[in-house]
Motif scaffolding. Sequence first.
Motif: not given
Length: 60
Positions: A8-9, A40-49
């Motif tokens: 999942f991660v 960019a980092a927030l977007t990667v960590v936020g993923g499907p959100l």
Amino acid sequence: MKNFAMFFVIIWFLFGASAADDRGFFDSGYTRTCSHVGTAALTVVGGPLYYAGLKPSAYC
């Protein structure tokens, strides 16, 4: 259960990397400011959100 969580991660971060690519964060034409890298980092960590309508941004 541990294998499912790891799977999942990995999928979550793959969606995040895809979202960051959709927003153009991996293009070489941008200057790498603190806000750009943070967003960019927030977007990667936020993923499907990101695909659910949440568009994170960072301000430095």
